[in-house]
Design a protein around this motif. Structure first.
Motif: not given
Length: 312
Positions: A8-11, A14, A17, A39
């Protein structure tokens, strides 16, 4: 597939989604201390957390990440980022380069004040600013100049061209010094990019850029303490966070020092070149990532892995 592993390369805001798989690894970065608690919660639902810097990994662990965590720094295509990059060579003056998005976190306010206070046209120097919002940058520079009451300043060029990766390497190679007075980075690629093309670097001694920002390799801007800001840029996760205070005088002194003692700055750049090419190529990342997979899914035992560098 039950064997699929998702990265998972997003904050984390997200994650909702995405169709999350049962086996997943998060890639996380935060530019200063005290990452958001939500987080941390999200990362603890993953098998592991990968961070681009040991600064990040350390502070996510302090904030409560209990899953295995690993430092995997960003890397460069060293076939592009090397001292064979052809300079653009467009300016006769000694050239400083600022490269980054036009956000206050990048330290542009202090840089502009330092530039206008320290240099005049007689110094035969130029500042190139390459950013995503050149028109706004130019407008902000006029405001800073007006506030300082300056009539004449050393020239500033706002680069508006769109470059591919090789041209970006050439842009940096055409400068005499990269200057990054950042307040905080998850990693900070421009500083490493300047090292990889053998261009002297001025950079803040804080946060993720400490993966490569060493006193023997570049000129460091030391924080004069820390400040808590209500907001920054504004970005929600930066609300009420602590950031370094970088004095305008420190930036002035660093730029003047590089200009007046360029042989010493270039000597550091030579060492930085060897260091960056020994540690930040694709092969380094591949080996580190394979080690992570071995540890997580094929019987390895290590819970946390920090940076280990090849000295050159």
């Amino acid at each position: 597939s039950d064997n699929a592993i998702q990265v998972l390369q997003c904050t984390p805001q997200f994650f909702y989604k995405i169709n999350l798989l049962s086996r997943k690894i998060a890639f996380g970065a935060f530019e200063t201390f005290d990452p958001p608690s939500d987080w941390v919660t999200a990362y603890n639902r993953c098998d592991a957390l990968l961070c681009p810097s040991e600064f990040n990994r350390e502070h996510f662990v302090k904030a409560g990440v209990i899953r295995p965590s690993f430092t995997l720094p960003h890397v460069l295509d060293l076939n592009v980022w090397n001292d064979q990059a052809k300079p653009l060579d467009r300016f006769p003056e000694f050239t400083f380069l600022f490269l980054g998005t036009w956000r206050k976190r990048k330290g542009w306010e202090a840089l502009l004040e330092a530039w206008m206070s320290e240099f005049s046209p007689a110094d035969r120097v130029r500042l190139i600013i390459k950013t995503d919002k050149a028109d706004k940058a130019e407008g902000d520079a006029k405001i800073v100049k007006s506030n300082l009451g300056k009539k004449e300043i050393a020239p500033i060029t706002f680069e508006r061209s769109i470059f591919d990766e090789r041209q970006m390497a050439s842009l940096i190679k055409s400068a005499d010094c990269m200057v990054c007075p950042t307040l905080g980075e998850g990693f900070g690629l421009p500083g490493l990019q300047s090292m990889a093309v053998k261009v002297p670097l001025i950079i803040t001694n804080f946060s993720g850029c400490q993966e490569y920002a060493k006193p023997e390799l570049c000129t460091l801007l030391e924080p004069s303490g820390f400040m808590i800001l209500d907001s920054l840029d504004p970005i929600p996760q930066f609300s009420q966070k602590k950031w370094p205070r970088i004095k305008v005088s420190s930036i002035r002194e660093a730029m003047r020092q590089v200009l007046s003692k360029y042989e010493g700055a270039q000597g550091k750049a030579d060492k930085a070149y060897a260091f960056s090419h020994a540690n930040f190529g694709y092969s380094n990342f591949v080996q580190r990532f394979e080690n992570v997979m071995e540890t997580l899914y094929r019987g390895g035992r290590s819970k946390n892995q920090s940076s280990e560098w090849v000295s050159s």
